[in-house]
Design a protein around this motif. Structure first.
Motif, PDB file in Angstrom:
ATOM      1  N   MET B 301      41.037  44.962  37.721  1.00 25.24           N
ATOM      2  CA  MET B 301      40.729  44.454  38.703  1.00 25.24           C
ATOM      3  C   MET B 301      38.839  43.551  38.676  1.00 25.24           C
ATOM      4  O   MET B 301      38.770  43.689  39.425  1.00 25.24           O
ATOM      5  N   ARG B 302      38.594  43.344  37.474  1.00 25.68           N
ATOM      6  CA  ARG B 302      37.167  42.619  37.588  1.00 25.68           C
ATOM      7  C   ARG B 302      36.961  41.490  37.717  1.00 25.68           C
ATOM      8  O   ARG B 302      38.003  40.930  37.903  1.00 25.68           O
ATOM      9  N   ASP B 303      36.048  41.294  38.051  1.00 28.88           N
ATOM     10  CA  ASP B 303      35.940  40.043  38.615  1.00 28.88           C
ATOM     11  C   ASP B 303      36.212  38.626  38.018  1.00 28.88           C
ATOM     12  O   ASP B 303      34.706  38.593  36.929  1.00 28.88           O
ATOM     13  N   LYS B 304      37.114  37.784  37.321  1.00 24.86           N
ATOM     14  CA  LYS B 304      37.351  37.042  36.415  1.00 24.86           C
ATOM     15  C   LYS B 304      36.284  36.243  36.320  1.00 24.86           C
ATOM     16  O   LYS B 304      35.731  35.847  35.436  1.00 24.86           O
ATOM     17  N   ASP B 305      36.143  35.280  37.576  1.00 23.01           N
ATOM     18  CA  ASP B 305      35.059  34.269  37.561  1.00 23.01           C
ATOM     19  C   ASP B 305      33.743  34.577  36.869  1.00 23.01           C
ATOM     20  O   ASP B 305      33.217  34.393  36.693  1.00 23.01           O
ATOM     21  N   GLU B 306      33.340  36.247  37.316  1.00 22.93           N
ATOM     22  CA  GLU B 306      32.191  35.947  37.213  1.00 22.93           C
ATOM     23  C   GLU B 306      31.937  36.693  35.869  1.00 22.93           C
ATOM     24  O   GLU B 306      30.888  35.779  35.169  1.00 22.93           O
ATOM     25  N   ALA B 307      32.993  36.838  35.494  1.00 21.06           N
ATOM     26  CA  ALA B 307      33.175  37.400  33.474  1.00 21.06           C
ATOM     27  C   ALA B 307      32.818  35.947  32.987  1.00 21.06           C
ATOM     28  O   ALA B 307      32.519  35.855  31.807  1.00 21.06           O
TER      29      ALA B 307
END
Lengths: 292, 324
Positions: B301-307
């Motif tokens: 569920m991590r924020d892919k864009d932020e990563a």
């Protein structure tokens, strides 16, 4: 009628249908919520025979007399001492709530207001610690408490709440949004010490967050069963949930009315408190919401 | 940096964190380490605090862990815990999302949401122990409320003992769990939705998105962080389930169909046999399972864009350094 009007009309009708569905479901869930409480109250003033005949009826022949008798049953059989349980739960819940919110605010303030080297690491650690479930520490904690003589001491349940990572996490979210460093700076110029600034300026600023978290901490502590069950073996030290678990025992097996009264007694204070504070709980949770 | 002046105050950051760190070390870190260590020893017996490591008494270091993992009862308890959690979580998040969607919908403006929210949250404040015993009485045999009601509806029906049969027990426990937590989840999710900027919804409305589209394409992605929080806390709470199954059914009734992992651990350590070492090993295993599952959830569920942005920034920094 033009085509557009027909469309509008059907949207409006759909809206009404949706609204009716919403209210019906909500009312069903409200009844479901209230049902257990009605059952508790309705059976607390019945005799065991009346309960056996019908748990669902609200009528009893001699409600007052039965209430007195049921109270006599639960308070005279020895092990279930509601008043002792009350006192212990009150002490534990009140003190651990105070420690919990005060030190969590202090820790959150330390993370938010000061720039220190290990700050990020400390913050990350708090997030990680949130994942350690309390019950996993229990075996080690029991051994440790046994060694230093904390078994059967209420302080074994109170002191650990100084380190409440979940509360720190929420408090930090709140402080980041609401603390302005200018106020702190101006207090410094006026010559206030750091500790005094925290107590007299920051704590009042955090009141809404503290109120919400205090309610959660209080309810959590009041309802805790696992650790008191293991740490408290002395009948005079047991907290209310542990007392409640005694109602499950064999000596009350046939005293149905008395069991319902016992359960009702444990629920009433929470309901009264909730009636006054529910606004804070339901609206206040927003404060703790993770801002995305 | 705006905080240059604060550097002098850095020491207060440390000083104010001391109480937390002290309490954490004494009451959490030390017991956790102790639990880990006990898992490798021969510590058992009531009130005993003396122990030796297993190799010192001629056993395999991991004997306790192997015993636990081999034990059929542990596997059964873990399976029971997972099944009950899933049976409670799916309707819980489902209804919580449904009510969140209804109560925050800008177009239909449901009245009385405050009252409904307060009512739905109420079961959560009641002691789980009380709730469990109440439901035990309601589903009692042969004269519980449910049996009475069904008897009235269908005269001559034989009363049914819900609490000794595998499937009904699990369903009842899952229902009580659901009943206590759906309101809490809903309140958390609603708080998240209220925090979303109204402009986003207005834009969606102007673009002609209907309610369902708005909810799935805008609301849910915006509250992803809170969903993650709800999911992880519920998972941790669910795998640690204790109060409700313990008091509703107990370890002795129901042919063990309602024994959760935590009840298993407590029985090992504090019920007669005092096998602290094996209980410690079992709780370490439970802990590792929780950490692994939480890590998976965070990753999924991590924020892919932020990563991605973080990665890019790091790469830029590296390039800049090389350039210098």
């Amino acid at each position: 009628m033009s085509n557009n009007e027909v469309k509008l009309h059907s949207i409006k009708r759909n809206d009404t249908i949706l609204k009716v569905v919403i209210y019906i479901v909500c009312i069903i869930f409200s009844i479901m919520t209230l049902f257990p409480f009605v059952i508790l109250i309705a059976n607390s003033y019945k005799t065991s025979i009346e309960v056996q005949e019908s748990t669902l009826s609200l009528i009893s022949k001699h409600p007052i007399q039965n209430l007195k008798f049921n109270w006599h049953v639960i308070s005279s059989k020895g092990t279930f001492k509601p008043m002792v349980g009350f006192r212990n739960s009150f002490i534990v819940a009140t003190l651990s709530t105070i420690l919990n919110v005060y030190f969590s605010s202090l820790t959150a303030y330390a993370i938010t207001a000061y720039e220190w080297k290990l700050r990020e690491a400390f913050n990350a650690m708090i997030m990680a610690v949130m994942m350690i479930p309390g019950t996993v520490t229990m075996i080690g904690f029991f051994q440790f408490a046994y060694k230093i003589g904390l078994v059967n001491k209420l302080s074994a349940l109170i002191l650990p709440s100084i380190a409440a990572p979940m509360t720190v996490f929420f408090m930090r979210q709140y402080l980041q949004a609401s603390l302005s460093m200018e106020i702190v700076q101006s207090a410094r110029i006026d010559g206030a010490g750091e500790f005094r600034i925290f107590n007299q300026i920051v704590v009042p600023l955090m009141k809404p967050a503290i109120a919400t978290q205090a309610i959660f901490a209080y309810v959590g502590s009041w309802n805790n069963l696992f650790s008191p069950m293991i740490l408290l073996t002395d009948g005079n030290k047991k907290t209310l949930p542990v007392m409640v678990s005694l109602l499950n025992g064999d000596i009350y097996k046939t005293e149905y009315g008395a069991i319902y009264l016992g359960l009702l007694i444990t629920v009433l204070p929470l309901i009264v408190v909730y009636a006054f504070l529910s606004r804070y709980i339901v609206e206040g949770v927003a404060l703790g919401g993770v801002k995305s | 940096m705006r905080n240059k002046k604060l550097v002098d105050y850095a020491k207060y950051g440390y000083i104010f964190s001391i109480p937390f760190i002290l309490a954490f070390c004494i009451f959490t870190l030390y017991p956790v380490v102790y639990t880990f260590i006990i898992g490798f020893t021969n510590l058992k017996g009531a009130g005993n605090t003396e122990f030796q490591f297993l190799p010192a008494v001629g056993k395999n270091l991991f004997q306790n862990f192997m015993d636990v993992l081999k034990a059929k009862t542990f596997k059964q308890a873990f399976g029971t815990t997972c099944i009950i959690w899933i049976m409670n979580f799916i309707p819980q998040i489902g209804f919580a999302l449904l009510f969140t969607a209804w109560f925050t919908d800008r177009r239909s403006k449901v009245k009385g949401t405050g009252l409904f929210k307060i009512l739905f949250y109420m079961p959560n404040i009641i002691t789980a122990a009380t709730m469990a015993i109440l439901f035990q009485k309601l589903f009692g045999y042969p004269i519980g409320a449910v049996n009475q009601l069904l008897g009235h509806l269908q005269p001559g029906r034989q009363p049914y003992n819900y609490l000794i049969n595998n499937v009904p027990i699990k369903l009842i426990i899952a229902f009580v769990q659901f009943f206590q937590w759906y309101g809490h989840t809903m309140v958390n999710l609603t708080a998240g939705v209220i925090g979303i900027s109204p402009e986003i919804f207005e834009a969606a409305e102007i673009d002609g998105a209907n309610r369902v589209q708005t909810f799935f394409r805008i609301t849910i992605p915006c509250i992803r962080q809170i969903m993650l929080f709800v999911l992880v806390t519920s998972l941790i709470g669910g795998l640690n389930m204790f109060d409700i199954p313990e008091l509703l059914v107990g370890s002795k009734q129901g042919n063990g169909a309602a024994i959760t992992t935590n009840m298993y651990i407590r029985n090992l350590a504090f019920d007669g046999s005092y096998l602290y070492n094996r209980a410690a090993a079992a709780s370490v295993i439970l802990f590792l399972v929780i950490v692994a599952l939480s890590a998976v959830l965070f990753f999924v569920m991590r924020d892919k864009d932020e990563a991605k942005i973080k990665k890019l920034k790091k790469a830029e920094l590296r390039a800049a350094r090389k350039g210098l």
